[in-house]
Write a protein that holds these residues in place. Structure first.
Motif, PDB file in Angstrom:
ATOM      1  N   LEU A  63       0.670  -1.007  -0.112  1.00 55.65           N
ATOM      2  CA  LEU A  63      -0.255   0.140  -0.104  1.00 55.65           C
ATOM      3  C   LEU A  63       1.148   0.863  -0.066  1.00 55.65           C
ATOM      4  O   LEU A  63       1.508   1.437   1.144  1.00 55.65           O
ATOM      5  N   ALA A  64       0.975   2.479  -1.314  1.00 56.21           N
ATOM      6  CA  ALA A  64       2.030   2.971  -1.865  1.00 56.21           C
ATOM      7  C   ALA A  64       1.151   4.159  -1.343  1.00 56.21           C
ATOM      8  O   ALA A  64       0.239   4.399  -1.804  1.00 56.21           O
ATOM      9  N   VAL A  65       1.220   5.562  -0.630  1.00 55.23           N
ATOM     10  CA  VAL A  65       1.162   6.558  -0.332  1.00 55.23           C
ATOM     11  C   VAL A  65       1.587   7.928  -0.259  1.00 55.23           C
ATOM     12  O   VAL A  65       3.062   7.799   0.030  1.00 55.23           O
ATOM     13  N   ASP A  66       1.428   8.558  -1.136  1.00 51.39           N
ATOM     14  CA  ASP A  66       1.987  10.031  -1.689  1.00 51.39           C
ATOM     15  C   ASP A  66       0.670  10.449  -1.792  1.00 51.39           C
ATOM     16  O   ASP A  66      -0.643   9.956  -2.138  1.00 51.39           O
ATOM     17  N   VAL A  67       1.273  12.364  -2.173  1.00 57.01           N
ATOM     18  CA  VAL A  67       0.765  13.043  -2.265  1.00 57.01           C
ATOM     19  C   VAL A  67       1.525  13.340  -3.928  1.00 57.01           C
ATOM     20  O   VAL A  67       0.638  14.990  -3.853  1.00 57.01           O
ATOM     21  N   HIS A  68       2.156  13.038  -4.269  1.00 55.25           N
ATOM     22  CA  HIS A  68       2.504  13.569  -6.017  1.00 55.25           C
ATOM     23  C   HIS A  68       1.173  12.536  -6.926  1.00 55.25           C
ATOM     24  O   HIS A  68       2.148  11.650  -6.855  1.00 55.25           O
ATOM     25  N   THR A  69       0.667  13.983  -7.251  1.00 56.61           N
ATOM     26  CA  THR A  69      -0.433  13.043  -8.073  1.00 56.61           C
ATOM     27  C   THR A  69       0.621  12.543  -9.882  1.00 56.61           C
ATOM     28  O   THR A  69       0.218  11.921 -10.027  1.00 56.61           O
ATOM     29  N   PRO A  70       1.286  13.434 -10.038  1.00 57.02           N
ATOM     30  CA  PRO A  70       1.549  12.704 -11.287  1.00 57.02           C
ATOM     31  C   PRO A  70       2.056  10.998 -10.976  1.00 57.02           C
ATOM     32  O   PRO A  70       2.661   9.905 -11.524  1.00 57.02           O
ATOM     33  N   GLY A  71       3.467  11.487  -9.658  1.00 57.47           N
ATOM     34  CA  GLY A  71       3.831   9.977  -8.976  1.00 57.47           C
ATOM     35  C   GLY A  71       3.144   8.903  -8.992  1.00 57.47           C
ATOM     36  O   GLY A  71       3.120   7.322  -9.328  1.00 57.47           O
ATOM     37  N   GLN A  72       1.528   8.954  -8.461  1.00 59.73           N
ATOM     38  CA  GLN A  72       0.948   8.160  -8.288  1.00 59.73           C
ATOM     39  C   GLN A  72       0.322   7.969 -10.027  1.00 59.73           C
ATOM     40  O   GLN A  72      -0.121   6.706  -9.812  1.00 59.73           O
ATOM     41  N   GLY A  73       0.124   8.301 -11.013  1.00 59.47           N
ATOM     42  CA  GLY A  73      -0.808   8.027 -11.978  1.00 59.47           C
ATOM     43  C   GLY A  73       1.160   7.116 -12.281  1.00 59.47           C
ATOM     44  O   GLY A  73       0.474   6.382 -13.160  1.00 59.47           O
ATOM     45  N   ALA A  79       2.465  -0.221 -12.960  1.00 58.65           N
ATOM     46  CA  ALA A  79       1.630  -2.064 -11.834  1.00 58.65           C
ATOM     47  C   ALA A  79       0.935  -1.940 -12.954  1.00 58.65           C
ATOM     48  O   ALA A  79       1.285  -3.209 -13.182  1.00 58.65           O
ATOM     49  N   ASP A  80       0.294  -1.533 -13.961  1.00 56.64           N
ATOM     50  CA  ASP A  80      -0.703  -1.896 -15.127  1.00 56.64           C
ATOM     51  C   ASP A  80       0.129  -2.301 -15.960  1.00 56.64           C
ATOM     52  O   ASP A  80      -0.028  -3.687 -16.314  1.00 56.64           O
ATOM     53  N   ARG A  81       1.389  -1.684 -16.862  1.00 55.14           N
ATOM     54  CA  ARG A  81       2.122  -2.195 -17.617  1.00 55.14           C
ATOM     55  C   ARG A  81       2.912  -3.911 -16.764  1.00 55.14           C
ATOM     56  O   ARG A  81       3.546  -4.869 -18.110  1.00 55.14           O
ATOM     57  N   ASN A  82       3.214  -4.490 -15.586  1.00 49.36           N
ATOM     58  CA  ASN A  82       4.462  -5.393 -14.950  1.00 49.36           C
ATOM     59  C   ASN A  82       2.997  -6.117 -14.407  1.00 49.36           C
ATOM     60  O   ASN A  82       3.559  -6.957 -14.524  1.00 49.36           O
ATOM     61  N   ALA A  83       1.613  -5.665 -14.573  1.00 45.11           N
ATOM     62  CA  ALA A  83       1.073  -7.212 -14.151  1.00 45.11           C
ATOM     63  C   ALA A  83       0.699  -6.622 -12.731  1.00 45.11           C
ATOM     64  O   ALA A  83       0.637  -7.978 -11.933  1.00 45.11           O
ATOM     65  N   LEU A  84       0.923  -6.307 -11.859  1.00 47.58           N
ATOM     66  CA  LEU A  84       1.289  -5.872 -10.157  1.00 47.58           C
ATOM     67  C   LEU A  84      -0.134  -5.347  -9.924  1.00 47.58           C
ATOM     68  O   LEU A  84      -0.036  -4.935  -9.123  1.00 47.58           O
ATOM     69  N   ALA A  85      -0.478  -6.755  -9.712  1.00 45.15           N
ATOM     70  CA  ALA A  85      -1.953  -6.810  -8.403  1.00 45.15           C
ATOM     71  C   ALA A  85      -1.618  -6.878  -7.466  1.00 45.15           C
ATOM     72  O   ALA A  85      -2.654  -6.608  -6.615  1.00 45.15           O
ATOM     73  N   ASN A  86      -0.572  -6.914  -6.924  1.00 44.07           N
ATOM     74  CA  ASN A  86       0.088  -6.719  -5.213  1.00 44.07           C
ATOM     75  C   ASN A  86       0.050  -5.357  -4.474  1.00 44.07           C
ATOM     76  O   ASN A  86       0.710  -4.406  -4.031  1.00 44.07           O
ATOM     77  N   VAL A  87      -0.090  -4.112  -5.675  1.00 46.55           N
ATOM     78  CA  VAL A  87       0.597  -2.641  -5.650  1.00 46.55           C
ATOM     79  C   VAL A  87      -1.107  -2.075  -5.067  1.00 46.55           C
ATOM     80  O   VAL A  87      -1.811  -2.010  -6.355  1.00 46.55           O
ATOM     81  N   ARG A  88      -1.323  -0.939  -4.655  1.00 40.99           N
ATOM     82  CA  ARG A  88      -2.616  -0.593  -4.942  1.00 40.99           C
ATOM     83  C   ARG A  88      -2.080   1.089  -4.141  1.00 40.99           C
ATOM     84  O   ARG A  88      -0.600   1.529  -3.291  1.00 40.99           O
ATOM     85  N   VAL A  89      -2.599   2.295  -4.505  1.00 34.76           N
ATOM     86  CA  VAL A  89      -2.114   3.822  -4.415  1.00 34.76           C
ATOM     87  C   VAL A  89      -2.702   4.611  -3.752  1.00 34.76           C
ATOM     88  O   VAL A  89      -4.063   4.531  -4.176  1.00 34.76           O
ATOM     89  N   GLY A  90      -2.146   5.169  -2.453  1.00 35.04           N
ATOM     90  CA  GLY A  90      -3.374   5.790  -1.864  1.00 35.04           C
ATOM     91  C   GLY A  90      -2.873   7.557  -1.691  1.00 35.04           C
ATOM     92  O   GLY A  90      -1.517   7.660  -2.020  1.00 35.04           O
ATOM     93  N   ASN A  91      -4.036   8.024  -1.996  1.00 33.99           N
ATOM     94  CA  ASN A  91      -3.650   9.515  -1.919  1.00 33.99           C
ATOM     95  C   ASN A  91      -4.609   9.725  -0.714  1.00 33.99           C
ATOM     96  O   ASN A  91      -5.451  10.586  -0.643  1.00 33.99           O
TER      97      ASN A  91
END
Length: 223
Positions: A63-73, A79-91
């Motif tokens: 569970l990765a948390v940040d407030v930097h919108t470009p980093g979130q994207g 994660a999408d490109r590498n099929a990383l189903a074990n990542v969630r992004v918190g804002n």
């Protein structure tokens, strides 16, 4: 923000994103779709290292948390490109997440890599790794959970070591009570490489959450 980052945010946020609003408790098993261990990463920059760690250890949820919108994207795109189903992004604010939205003993690890060092003395109180933050984090970490910090700002590294060493809920994994070598699971980040090129010294700290301390019977006598 690049077009690719904006597209990833729009497409993937409903599935892999988490708005930190403090409104409700999170069921991490439901969030990730499995009952695997969950590590909270606070401040992931552009997400390259997070994606590498997720790919190398697919059985651990991040569970990765940040407030930097470009980093979130960017992290969502990786994660999408590498099929990383074990990542969630918190804002949002990780303090609100810990205090209001996570349940006790729900985390198996905490990672804080290269947080803002707030180098000016009058700003030191803004540093994340403080006794109050550690006390809050301890309530959400299972006994044995690993707290891993890294910084290239030596005065902050010394403060981290001092604060973590003094905190009763954590113990240093290093027998000498000092800094740790960079573990293999933490990739060398672009930011870190830039710091090393400038002659900065990077310090890692690896502490474990000690078992919960039950009050002794003697502590209730005389009350």
């Amino acid at each position: 923000m690049t077009a690719g980052q904006a597209d990833a945010l729009q497409r993937l946020w409903p599935t892999w994103g988490l708005d930190i609003d403090g409104q409700e408790k999170i069921d991490l098993g439901e969030l990730f779709g499995n009952d695997g261990p969950v590590v909270l990463e606070i401040g992931f920059g552009m997400g390259e290292a997070t994606a590498q760690m997720a790919a190398a250890d697919p059985d651990t949820n991040i569970l990765a948390v940040d407030v930097h919108t470009p980093g979130q994207g960017n992290l969502l795109s990786l994660a999408d490109r590498n099929a990383l189903a074990n990542v969630r992004v918190g804002n949002g604010d990780a303090i609100i997440l810990l205090r209001e939205m996570l349940t006790p003993d729900s985390l198996d690890g905490l990672r804080v890599y290269f947080p803002d060092p707030w180098p000016k003395k009058r700003h030191h109180k803004r540093r994340l790794i403080q006794p109050e933050f550690l006390s809050l984090a301890a309530t959400r970490l299972r006994p044995g959970a690993l707290v891993h910090c890294a910084t290239d700002w030596e005065p902050y590294a010394e403060q981290m070591l001092e604060v973590l060493t003094a905190h009763p809920d954590f113990e240093n994994t290093q027998e000498d009570g000092g800094f740790a070598a960079r573990p293999e699971f933490r990739p060398l980040t672009r930011f870190e490489g830039q710091g090393l090129d400038k002659g900065h010294v990077v310090n890692d700290l690896l502490f474990r959450r000690v078992p919960h301390q039950e009050p002794s019977p003697e502590s209730h006598q005389g009350r």
